[in-house]
Design a protein around this motif. Structure first.
Motif, PDB file in Angstrom:
ATOM      1  N   THR A   1       0.937  -1.427   0.330  1.00  0.00           N
ATOM      2  CA  THR A   1      -0.185  -0.416  -0.169  1.00  0.00           C
ATOM      3  C   THR A   1       1.080   1.461   0.324  1.00  0.00           C
ATOM      4  O   THR A   1       0.314   2.400  -0.495  1.00  0.00           O
ATOM      5  N   HIS A   2       2.138   1.137   0.707  1.00  0.00           N
ATOM      6  CA  HIS A   2       3.323   2.353   0.722  1.00  0.00           C
ATOM      7  C   HIS A   2       4.316   1.828   1.049  1.00  0.00           C
ATOM      8  O   HIS A   2       4.661   0.641   1.642  1.00  0.00           O
ATOM      9  N   TRP A   3       5.910   2.642   1.314  1.00  0.00           N
ATOM     10  CA  TRP A   3       6.576   2.069   1.368  1.00  0.00           C
ATOM     11  C   TRP A   3       7.178   2.163   2.324  1.00  0.00           C
ATOM     12  O   TRP A   3       8.415   0.801   3.096  1.00  0.00           O
ATOM     13  N   HIS A   4       6.714   2.059   3.742  1.00  0.00           N
ATOM     14  CA  HIS A   4       7.042   2.209   4.918  1.00  0.00           C
ATOM     15  C   HIS A   4       7.015   0.605   5.844  1.00  0.00           C
ATOM     16  O   HIS A   4       6.414  -0.019   5.336  1.00  0.00           O
ATOM     17  N   PHE A   5       7.652   0.850   6.679  1.00  0.00           N
ATOM     18  CA  PHE A   5       8.723  -0.837   7.222  1.00  0.00           C
ATOM     19  C   PHE A   5       7.535  -1.309   7.526  1.00  0.00           C
ATOM     20  O   PHE A   5       8.065  -2.499   7.728  1.00  0.00           O
ATOM     21  N   ASP A   6       6.392  -1.465   8.312  1.00  0.00           N
ATOM     22  CA  ASP A   6       5.256  -2.201   8.741  1.00  0.00           C
ATOM     23  C   ASP A   6       5.279  -2.264   8.139  1.00  0.00           C
ATOM     24  O   ASP A   6       3.942  -3.255   8.676  1.00  0.00           O
ATOM     25  N   HIS A   7       4.907  -2.413   6.722  1.00  0.00           N
ATOM     26  CA  HIS A   7       4.415  -2.537   5.626  1.00  0.00           C
ATOM     27  C   HIS A   7       4.625  -3.524   4.996  1.00  0.00           C
ATOM     28  O   HIS A   7       4.011  -4.434   3.999  1.00  0.00           O
ATOM     29  N   THR A   8       5.887  -3.623   4.894  1.00  0.00           N
ATOM     30  CA  THR A   8       6.418  -3.892   3.597  1.00  0.00           C
ATOM     31  C   THR A   8       8.067  -4.569   3.819  1.00  0.00           C
ATOM     32  O   THR A   8       8.617  -4.815   3.876  1.00  0.00           O
ATOM     33  N   GLY A   9       7.907  -4.844   5.345  1.00  0.00           N
ATOM     34  CA  GLY A   9       8.701  -5.744   5.601  1.00  0.00           C
ATOM     35  C   GLY A   9       9.213  -7.204   5.826  1.00  0.00           C
ATOM     36  O   GLY A   9      10.409  -7.845   5.821  1.00  0.00           O
TER      37      GLY A   9
ATOM     38  N   LEU B   1      -6.463  -1.167  -8.696  1.00  0.00           N
ATOM     39  CA  LEU B   1      -5.463  -0.402  -7.617  1.00  0.00           C
ATOM     40  C   LEU B   1      -5.320   0.537  -8.295  1.00  0.00           C
ATOM     41  O   LEU B   1      -5.301   0.932  -9.298  1.00  0.00           O
ATOM     42  N   ALA B   2      -6.139   1.823  -7.075  1.00  0.00           N
ATOM     43  CA  ALA B   2      -5.924   3.382  -7.813  1.00  0.00           C
ATOM     44  C   ALA B   2      -4.771   3.988  -6.750  1.00  0.00           C
ATOM     45  O   ALA B   2      -4.124   3.939  -5.232  1.00  0.00           O
ATOM     46  N   ASN B   3      -4.623   5.059  -7.327  1.00  0.00           N
ATOM     47  CA  ASN B   3      -3.943   6.114  -6.023  1.00  0.00           C
ATOM     48  C   ASN B   3      -4.111   7.622  -6.569  1.00  0.00           C
ATOM     49  O   ASN B   3      -4.202   7.809  -8.203  1.00  0.00           O
ATOM     50  N   TYR B   4      -3.708   8.029  -5.722  1.00  0.00           N
ATOM     51  CA  TYR B   4      -4.942   9.535  -6.090  1.00  0.00           C
ATOM     52  C   TYR B   4      -4.138  10.767  -5.794  1.00  0.00           C
ATOM     53  O   TYR B   4      -4.668  11.992  -4.801  1.00  0.00           O
ATOM     54  N   GLY B   5      -2.667  10.721  -5.830  1.00  0.00           N
ATOM     55  CA  GLY B   5      -2.445  11.358  -5.713  1.00  0.00           C
ATOM     56  C   GLY B   5      -1.383  11.455  -3.993  1.00  0.00           C
ATOM     57  O   GLY B   5      -2.214  10.564  -3.447  1.00  0.00           O
ATOM     58  N   SER B   6      -0.122  12.256  -3.479  1.00  0.00           N
ATOM     59  CA  SER B   6       0.000  12.333  -2.466  1.00  0.00           C
ATOM     60  C   SER B   6      -1.062  12.965  -1.436  1.00  0.00           C
ATOM     61  O   SER B   6      -2.008  13.481  -1.301  1.00  0.00           O
ATOM     62  N   ALA B   7      -0.985  11.025  -0.529  1.00  0.00           N
ATOM     63  CA  ALA B   7      -1.639  11.595   0.503  1.00  0.00           C
ATOM     64  C   ALA B   7      -0.836  11.367   2.273  1.00  0.00           C
ATOM     65  O   ALA B   7      -0.766  11.970   2.736  1.00  0.00           O
ATOM     66  N   HIS B   8      -1.172   9.917   2.312  1.00  0.00           N
ATOM     67  CA  HIS B   8       0.279   9.700   3.549  1.00  0.00           C
ATOM     68  C   HIS B   8       1.927   9.686   3.066  1.00  0.00           C
ATOM     69  O   HIS B   8       2.083  10.251   4.014  1.00  0.00           O
ATOM     70  N   THR B   9       1.836   9.217   1.848  1.00  0.00           N
ATOM     71  CA  THR B   9       3.084   9.418   1.383  1.00  0.00           C
ATOM     72  C   THR B   9       2.784  10.017  -0.247  1.00  0.00           C
ATOM     73  O   THR B   9       1.345   9.734  -0.990  1.00  0.00           O
ATOM     74  N   ASP B  10       3.769   9.450  -1.186  1.00  0.00           N
ATOM     75  CA  ASP B  10       3.323   9.923  -2.048  1.00  0.00           C
ATOM     76  C   ASP B  10       3.115   8.642  -3.324  1.00  0.00           C
ATOM     77  O   ASP B  10       3.138   9.051  -4.514  1.00  0.00           O
ATOM     78  N   GLY B  11       2.403   7.309  -2.752  1.00  0.00           N
ATOM     79  CA  GLY B  11       3.038   6.291  -3.033  1.00  0.00           C
ATOM     80  C   GLY B  11       1.371   5.365  -2.686  1.00  0.00           C
ATOM     81  O   GLY B  11       1.896   3.721  -2.471  1.00  0.00           O
ATOM     82  N   ASP B  12       0.808   5.927  -2.093  1.00  0.00           N
ATOM     83  CA  ASP B  12      -0.995   5.045  -1.525  1.00  0.00           C
ATOM     84  C   ASP B  12      -1.256   4.710  -2.353  1.00  0.00           C
ATOM     85  O   ASP B  12      -1.721   4.916  -3.790  1.00  0.00           O
ATOM     86  N   THR B  13      -1.757   2.877  -1.907  1.00  0.00           N
ATOM     87  CA  THR B  13      -2.112   2.517  -3.505  1.00  0.00           C
ATOM     88  C   THR B  13      -3.309   1.971  -2.450  1.00  0.00           C
ATOM     89  O   THR B  13      -3.406   1.918  -1.181  1.00  0.00           O
ATOM     90  N   VAL B  14      -4.798   2.173  -3.045  1.00  0.00           N
ATOM     91  CA  VAL B  14      -5.863   2.448  -2.854  1.00  0.00           C
ATOM     92  C   VAL B  14      -6.773   0.425  -3.217  1.00  0.00           C
ATOM     93  O   VAL B  14      -6.975   1.197  -4.668  1.00  0.00           O
ATOM     94  N   THR B  15      -6.798  -0.222  -2.244  1.00  0.00           N
ATOM     95  CA  THR B  15      -7.080  -0.893  -3.642  1.00  0.00           C
ATOM     96  C   THR B  15      -8.626  -1.702  -3.188  1.00  0.00           C
ATOM     97  O   THR B  15      -9.291  -1.982  -2.106  1.00  0.00           O
ATOM     98  N   TYR B  16      -9.497  -1.428  -4.447  1.00  0.00           N
ATOM     99  CA  TYR B  16     -11.270  -2.014  -3.954  1.00  0.00           C
ATOM    100  C   TYR B  16     -11.006  -3.076  -5.366  1.00  0.00           C
ATOM    101  O   TYR B  16     -10.592  -3.481  -5.156  1.00  0.00           O
ATOM    102  N   ILE B  17     -11.935  -4.217  -4.498  1.00  0.00           N
ATOM    103  CA  ILE B  17     -11.881  -5.813  -4.396  1.00  0.00           C
ATOM    104  C   ILE B  17     -13.617  -6.012  -4.640  1.00  0.00           C
ATOM    105  O   ILE B  17     -14.305  -5.547  -3.599  1.00  0.00           O
ATOM    106  N   SER B  18     -13.954  -6.345  -6.135  1.00  0.00           N
ATOM    107  CA  SER B  18     -15.198  -6.567  -6.530  1.00  0.00           C
ATOM    108  C   SER B  18     -15.449  -7.797  -6.899  1.00  0.00           C
ATOM    109  O   SER B  18     -14.954  -8.679  -7.745  1.00  0.00           O
ATOM    110  N   PRO B  19     -16.521  -8.661  -6.698  1.00  0.00           N
ATOM    111  CA  PRO B  19     -17.792  -8.073  -5.944  1.00  0.00           C
ATOM    112  C   PRO B  19     -17.726  -8.602  -4.618  1.00  0.00           C
ATOM    113  O   PRO B  19     -18.715  -8.456  -3.844  1.00  0.00           O
TER     114      PRO B  19
END
Ligand code: ZN
Length: 327
Positions: free
Chosen positions: A113-121, A184-202
């Motif tokens: 979802t972004h580069w931080h160590f607690d998400h990419t460790g 997978l969508a990036n809406y520009g810089s928010a928490h970082t400059d590389g955030d991904t929001v993932t919509y899962i359907s159905p």
């Protein structure tokens, strides 16, 4: 050392302790780390190292693993598991075992979802096993070199090649995992400059990463291009694309509803507005903290690793553009 030998053992220990504190203090200052935020990363890491790993089933072959860093989502198909985020490095074996026990399928793809160590460790572990790592293109850039985030006392990045994303996108990407479609969508810089929001359907699940910390003040990573306005804008995009039945997986905390996300977004917007007024009236950052603009929110949101004063300083700095990249 002769002097030390003549001292009583307790005095020698005290002497060494004082020396160690002086040296580590100097090292921190040399690394350019700043005041109140120094403890945020350390407090967060301690929490992630010591919290039990919890598993929540969302049905339709979706699971959320939480406690070992950022929330980790697993999506199962007939032969494989796709993961979103990989937790803390020190707990990846435990996480991997728990994922296999729950899904009985090997992990073949991993979205960050972004580069931080607690998400990419866990990237080194999964990348070394041949898992395809997928992320917004700025995640690869940030993980490839050393990153300094003085506000929270974080110095990280420069991951080995096997831990880097091999498949990247700019604004959106679609993946299929069994019967589920992932956008997978990036809406520009928010928490970082590389955030991904993932919509899962159905399945009607959305995994939002750290633009949403459920029950806690969030980190706004100004050094990585994040901003309070970007956070609010991204949340508005998610709110526009979800409904009352959508299950929302935050970066941290329990799975939430759209109403929870709305409440969090409104808290951010109110704090932003109050701090904007303080800035307009000429207050300094310390005067803004003293004015306690988050006071009535602290009981609900101030119990995490981001204390109210650090959160206030992040929002203030974001609005005055100190250390924040423009969108
Ligand atoms: Zn983060």
């Amino acid at each position: 050392m002769n002097v030390l030998r003549k001292m009583r053992p307790s005095l020698v220990l005290l002497h060494m302790l004082v020396l160690a504190v002086v040296i580590s203090g100097a090292a921190l200052r040399a690394a350019g780390q700043a005041g109140t935020g120094e403890t945020v990363s350390r407090k967060a890491t301690e929490q992630f190292e010591n919290s039990p790993l919890k598993i929540t089933s969302l049905g339709e072959g979706l699971y959320v693993f939480s406690g070992d860093g950022g929330d980790v989502t697993a999506i199962v198909d007939n032969g494989s598991t796709l993961l979103i985020d990989s937790g803390l490095a020190s707990r990846v074996t435990e996480l991997s075992d728990a994922i296999f026990k729950a899904t009985m399928r090997p992990v073949t793809r991993l979205v960050n979802t972004h580069w931080h160590f607690d998400h990419t460790g866990g990237n080194v572990f999964f990348g070394s096993a041949g898992v395809t790592i997928i992320a917004q293109e700025n995640v690869k850039k940030r993980l490839s070199s050393v990153q300094d985030v003085p506000f929270i006392g974080l110095r990280d990045g420069h991951y080995p090649p096997q831990a880097l994303p091999t498949l990247t996108y700019s604004s959106s990407m679609t993946l299929t995992q069994g019967s589920q479609q992932l956008t997978l969508a990036n809406y520009g810089s928010a928490h970082t400059d590389g955030d991904t929001v993932t919509y899962i359907s159905p399945a009607n699940v959305v995994v939002v990463g750290d633009i949403f910390s459920n029950h806690f003040y969030p980190i706004i990573d100004l050094a990585s291009g994040g901003s309070i306005d970007g956070m609010i804008q991204s949340l508005d995009r998610v709110l526009a694309q979800t409904d009352a039945q959508t299950k929302i997986v935050p970066g941290h905390g329990p799975v939430a509803t759209r109403a929870d996300l709305q409440e969090y977004r409104d808290m951010l917007a109110q704090v932003r507005q109050r701090i904007k007024v303080l800035i307009t009236s000429g207050k300094t950052i310390d005067e803004a903290v003293a004015a306690a603009p988050t006071k009535d929110f602290d009981a609900k949101w101030g119990g995490g690793y981001v204390p109210a004063d650090v959160f206030t300083k992040m929002v203030f700095s974001s609005l005055t553009n100190a250390g924040s990249a423009s969108r």
